[in-house]
Design a protein around this motif. Structure first.
Motif, PDB file in Angstrom:
ATOM      1  N   LEU A 105      -7.767 -12.367 -10.537  1.00  0.00           N
ATOM      2  CA  LEU A 105      -8.685 -12.434  -9.481  1.00  0.00           C
ATOM      3  C   LEU A 105      -9.748 -11.259  -9.747  1.00  0.00           C
ATOM      4  O   LEU A 105      -9.752 -10.478 -10.330  1.00  0.00           O
ATOM      5  N   SER A 106     -10.868 -11.796  -9.329  1.00  0.00           N
ATOM      6  CA  SER A 106     -12.095 -11.083  -9.893  1.00  0.00           C
ATOM      7  C   SER A 106     -13.258 -11.270  -8.677  1.00  0.00           C
ATOM      8  O   SER A 106     -13.366 -12.353  -7.789  1.00  0.00           O
ATOM      9  N   LYS A 107     -14.423 -10.352  -8.630  1.00  0.00           N
ATOM     10  CA  LYS A 107     -15.296 -10.664  -7.705  1.00  0.00           C
ATOM     11  C   LYS A 107     -16.141 -11.695  -8.296  1.00  0.00           C
ATOM     12  O   LYS A 107     -16.505 -12.419  -7.379  1.00  0.00           O
ATOM     13  N   GLN A 108     -16.148 -12.085  -9.536  1.00  0.00           N
ATOM     14  CA  GLN A 108     -16.868 -13.476 -10.010  1.00  0.00           C
ATOM     15  C   GLN A 108     -16.435 -14.713  -9.440  1.00  0.00           C
ATOM     16  O   GLN A 108     -16.862 -15.586  -8.985  1.00  0.00           O
ATOM     17  N   ASN A 109     -14.804 -14.691  -9.298  1.00  0.00           N
ATOM     18  CA  ASN A 109     -14.287 -15.930  -8.652  1.00  0.00           C
ATOM     19  C   ASN A 109     -14.033 -15.735  -7.227  1.00  0.00           C
ATOM     20  O   ASN A 109     -13.246 -16.304  -6.589  1.00  0.00           O
ATOM     21  N   LEU A 110     -14.904 -14.786  -6.637  1.00  0.00           N
ATOM     22  CA  LEU A 110     -14.933 -14.580  -5.238  1.00  0.00           C
ATOM     23  C   LEU A 110     -13.429 -14.239  -4.662  1.00  0.00           C
ATOM     24  O   LEU A 110     -13.091 -14.836  -3.617  1.00  0.00           O
ATOM     25  N   ALA A 111     -12.751 -13.396  -5.368  1.00  0.00           N
ATOM     26  CA  ALA A 111     -11.472 -13.144  -4.599  1.00  0.00           C
ATOM     27  C   ALA A 111     -11.670 -12.369  -3.266  1.00  0.00           C
ATOM     28  O   ALA A 111     -12.663 -11.412  -3.025  1.00  0.00           O
ATOM     29  N   PRO A 112     -11.040 -12.639  -2.338  1.00  0.00           N
ATOM     30  CA  PRO A 112     -11.018 -12.029  -1.019  1.00  0.00           C
ATOM     31  C   PRO A 112     -11.067 -10.767  -1.031  1.00  0.00           C
ATOM     32  O   PRO A 112     -10.310  -9.840  -1.592  1.00  0.00           O
ATOM     33  N   PRO A 113     -12.093  -9.875  -0.111  1.00  0.00           N
ATOM     34  CA  PRO A 113     -12.079  -8.571  -0.097  1.00  0.00           C
ATOM     35  C   PRO A 113     -10.798  -8.119   0.553  1.00  0.00           C
ATOM     36  O   PRO A 113     -10.145  -8.651   1.434  1.00  0.00           O
ATOM     37  N   VAL A 114     -10.125  -6.742   0.395  1.00  0.00           N
ATOM     38  CA  VAL A 114      -9.094  -6.297   0.957  1.00  0.00           C
ATOM     39  C   VAL A 114      -9.537  -5.639   2.193  1.00  0.00           C
ATOM     40  O   VAL A 114     -10.560  -5.450   2.375  1.00  0.00           O
ATOM     41  N   ASP A 115      -8.714  -5.693   3.024  1.00  0.00           N
ATOM     42  CA  ASP A 115      -8.736  -5.307   4.901  1.00  0.00           C
ATOM     43  C   ASP A 115      -8.624  -3.935   4.858  1.00  0.00           C
ATOM     44  O   ASP A 115      -7.627  -3.398   4.933  1.00  0.00           O
ATOM     45  N   ASP A 116      -9.800  -3.292   4.777  1.00  0.00           N
ATOM     46  CA  ASP A 116      -9.664  -1.829   4.854  1.00  0.00           C
ATOM     47  C   ASP A 116      -9.206  -1.205   6.151  1.00  0.00           C
ATOM     48  O   ASP A 116      -9.343  -0.208   6.480  1.00  0.00           O
ATOM     49  N   GLU A 117      -9.294  -2.135   7.278  1.00  0.00           N
ATOM     50  CA  GLU A 117      -8.734  -2.010   8.641  1.00  0.00           C
ATOM     51  C   GLU A 117      -7.185  -1.881   8.745  1.00  0.00           C
ATOM     52  O   GLU A 117      -6.684  -1.564   9.605  1.00  0.00           O
ATOM     53  N   ARG A 118      -6.615  -2.459   7.671  1.00  0.00           N
ATOM     54  CA  ARG A 118      -5.261  -2.377   7.754  1.00  0.00           C
ATOM     55  C   ARG A 118      -4.752  -1.625   6.488  1.00  0.00           C
ATOM     56  O   ARG A 118      -3.944  -2.487   5.445  1.00  0.00           O
ATOM     57  N   PRO A 119      -5.050  -0.456   6.123  1.00  0.00           N
ATOM     58  CA  PRO A 119      -4.683   0.209   4.946  1.00  0.00           C
ATOM     59  C   PRO A 119      -3.369   0.183   4.554  1.00  0.00           C
ATOM     60  O   PRO A 119      -3.041  -0.154   3.283  1.00  0.00           O
ATOM     61  N   ILE A 120      -2.410   0.453   5.380  1.00  0.00           N
ATOM     62  CA  ILE A 120      -1.108   0.519   5.015  1.00  0.00           C
ATOM     63  C   ILE A 120      -0.431  -0.707   4.547  1.00  0.00           C
ATOM     64  O   ILE A 120       0.331  -0.715   3.758  1.00  0.00           O
ATOM     65  N   MET A 121      -0.882  -1.930   5.323  1.00  0.00           N
ATOM     66  CA  MET A 121      -0.232  -3.314   4.843  1.00  0.00           C
ATOM     67  C   MET A 121      -0.854  -3.400   3.526  1.00  0.00           C
ATOM     68  O   MET A 121       0.017  -4.101   2.642  1.00  0.00           O
ATOM     69  N   GLU A 122      -1.868  -3.112   3.303  1.00  0.00           N
ATOM     70  CA  GLU A 122      -2.614  -3.751   1.891  1.00  0.00           C
ATOM     71  C   GLU A 122      -1.972  -2.948   1.013  1.00  0.00           C
ATOM     72  O   GLU A 122      -1.697  -3.408  -0.275  1.00  0.00           O
ATOM     73  N   LEU A 123      -1.863  -1.605   0.971  1.00  0.00           N
ATOM     74  CA  LEU A 123      -1.467  -0.646  -0.063  1.00  0.00           C
ATOM     75  C   LEU A 123       0.253  -0.973  -0.267  1.00  0.00           C
ATOM     76  O   LEU A 123       0.598  -1.130  -1.065  1.00  0.00           O
ATOM     77  N   TRP A 124       0.749  -1.349   0.962  1.00  0.00           N
ATOM     78  CA  TRP A 124       2.220  -1.849   0.571  1.00  0.00           C
ATOM     79  C   TRP A 124       2.215  -3.011  -0.259  1.00  0.00           C
ATOM     80  O   TRP A 124       3.192  -3.255  -1.039  1.00  0.00           O
ATOM     81  N   ARG A 125       1.266  -3.847   0.006  1.00  0.00           N
ATOM     82  CA  ARG A 125       1.506  -5.465  -0.555  1.00  0.00           C
ATOM     83  C   ARG A 125       1.077  -4.918  -2.225  1.00  0.00           C
ATOM     84  O   ARG A 125       1.592  -5.604  -3.142  1.00  0.00           O
ATOM     85  N   VAL A 126       0.317  -3.854  -2.444  1.00  0.00           N
ATOM     86  CA  VAL A 126      -0.129  -3.570  -4.076  1.00  0.00           C
ATOM     87  C   VAL A 126       1.212  -2.770  -4.607  1.00  0.00           C
ATOM     88  O   VAL A 126       1.543  -3.137  -5.667  1.00  0.00           O
ATOM     89  N   LEU A 127       1.961  -1.983  -3.789  1.00  0.00           N
ATOM     90  CA  LEU A 127       3.236  -1.571  -4.320  1.00  0.00           C
ATOM     91  C   LEU A 127       4.108  -2.586  -4.689  1.00  0.00           C
ATOM     92  O   LEU A 127       4.734  -2.464  -5.786  1.00  0.00           O
ATOM     93  N   ASP A 128       4.249  -3.454  -3.593  1.00  0.00           N
ATOM     94  CA  ASP A 128       5.040  -4.531  -4.069  1.00  0.00           C
ATOM     95  C   ASP A 128       4.668  -5.265  -5.170  1.00  0.00           C
ATOM     96  O   ASP A 128       5.497  -5.586  -6.219  1.00  0.00           O
ATOM     97  N   ALA A 129       3.586  -5.739  -5.354  1.00  0.00           N
ATOM     98  CA  ALA A 129       2.877  -6.434  -6.648  1.00  0.00           C
ATOM     99  C   ALA A 129       3.065  -5.431  -7.954  1.00  0.00           C
ATOM    100  O   ALA A 129       3.381  -5.965  -8.797  1.00  0.00           O
ATOM    101  N   LEU A 130       3.175  -4.270  -7.860  1.00  0.00           N
ATOM    102  CA  LEU A 130       3.354  -3.374  -8.865  1.00  0.00           C
ATOM    103  C   LEU A 130       4.874  -3.130  -9.016  1.00  0.00           C
ATOM    104  O   LEU A 130       5.362  -2.368 -10.056  1.00  0.00           O
ATOM    105  N   ARG A 131       5.593  -4.043  -8.359  1.00  0.00           N
ATOM    106  CA  ARG A 131       6.951  -3.815  -8.898  1.00  0.00           C
ATOM    107  C   ARG A 131       7.632  -2.493  -8.494  1.00  0.00           C
ATOM    108  O   ARG A 131       8.732  -2.243  -9.207  1.00  0.00           O
ATOM    109  N   GLN A 132       7.075  -1.889  -7.466  1.00  0.00           N
ATOM    110  CA  GLN A 132       7.735  -0.700  -7.094  1.00  0.00           C
ATOM    111  C   GLN A 132       9.046  -0.805  -5.953  1.00  0.00           C
ATOM    112  O   GLN A 132       9.418   0.298  -5.659  1.00  0.00           O
TER     113      GLN A 132
END
Ligand code: GLU
Ligand code: ZN
Length: 306
Positions: free
Chosen positions: A243-270
């Motif tokens: 995922l990169s800005k070059q291949n136009l990865a969609p921006p994270v939704d900063d209106e839903r920080p809890i959901m996005e950070l939870w997904r990051v923790l999940d991706a980070l195998r936490q």
């Protein structure tokens, strides 16, 4: 050295996050930011925010402010003022001049095509064949500036990837420190800033693993501190592409920080508990800090998008 932030005593942790304002924050960059933040705070360290804005051709107007606003909404708190590389150009020019005066840097006249005609490929593109190392052919002018690497080897213990030992000549060759378009190259700016800001630990994406040997080499040549490095796996899309800005990865939704950070923790195998998604941002960060287990990323180079 910088306002409000005293120099770190050795043994103190000082990390940083250094996005390039080439587009809005996407899931992969949020993941890197979170990993570097959790590492710093778990080590009772400082965490600096640096905007790497010295590559105007690749930058997008408004991206720096959008990244900063998003980080704020996600609850990241950085120490001291935000640093902008565009305000440190004199620092990079001084470093370049020093390397030139010491004969470590040299002018190169080669075009991309000249190099492609004779160079062999390394793990990260063409290895500069050293054409201009002993001077320019008559009638040609300097386009870029390069640094002599000789037979230097760089060894370090990566926090996530283990022992790394590479020969610069076999991986990058004499690399560019000032580009043909006149802009300072990323390696030089990053090496100078990390070194002079007293950064003790760099946590960034695995795609930048190959950048550490050139940057450590520059820090050695300039007498600057070399940070310890850790390269976290990069997030790949279902087609296997990073995922990169070059291949136009969609921006994270900063209106839903809890959901996005939870997904990051999940991706980070936490393994964040699902009910954390219904709690506050403060609670999510508390949980993340208390339960941060970086060893779960050991040896991984990629992570699937959740
Ligand atoms: N600014 C670079 C980027 O966003 C990364 C810098 C770094 O972490 O060294 O790719
Ligand atoms: Zn050349």
């Amino acid at each position: 050295m910088r306002s409000g932030i005293p120099d770190t005593a050795s043994g103190t942790y000082r990390g940083r996050f250094a996005p390039s304002p080439t587009g809005p924050l996407h899931f992969g960059s949020l993941l890197t930011a979170m990993a570097s933040y959790l590492e710093a705070r778990r080590n009772a360290g400082e965490w600096l925010l640096r905007i790497d804005d010295i590559d105007p051709p690749r930058e997008q107007p408004g991206a720096a402010d959008a990244i900063i606003r998003a980080l704020n909404r996600f609850g990241f708190r950085w120490d001291g003022e935000i640093r902008y590389q565009s305000r440190s150009l004199a620092r990079y020019r001084d470093a370049l001049n020093r390397l030139r005066e010491e004969g470590i840097a040299y002018g190169c006249t080669c075009t991309r095509r000249d190099i492609a005609a004779v160079a062999r490929s390394g793990p990260n593109g063409l290895i500069y064949p050293g054409t201009c190392r002993h001077g320019l052919p008559p009638g040609r002018r300097t386009r870029a500036w390069r640094i002599r690497c000789g037979v230097a080897r760089i060894r370090f213990e990566d926090r996530f990837q283990g022992a790394i030992d590479v020969s610069l000549a076999d991986t990058v060759g004499d690399f560019v420190i000032r580009r043909a378009d006149g802009h300072i190259a990323y390696h030089l700016a990053a090496a100078v800033d990390d070194g002079s800001d007293g950064i003790s630990h760099v946590v960034r994406g695995h795609d930048l693993l190959w950048c550490t040997p050139p940057q450590h080499y520059l820090q050695q040549q300039l007498g600057l501190r070399q940070p310890r490095c850790g390269h976290v796996p990069v997030v790949v899309a279902s087609n296997g592409q990073k995922l990169s800005k070059q291949n136009l990865a969609p921006p994270v939704d900063d209106e839903r920080p809890i959901m996005e950070l939870w997904r990051v923790l999940d991706a980070l195998r936490q393994q964040p508990p699902p009910q954390l998604q219904r709690e506050s941002l403060t609670r999510l960060w508390e949980w993340a800090l208390q339960n941060w287990q970086p060893e779960r990323l050991q040896g991984l180079t990629t992570l699937p998008t959740p």
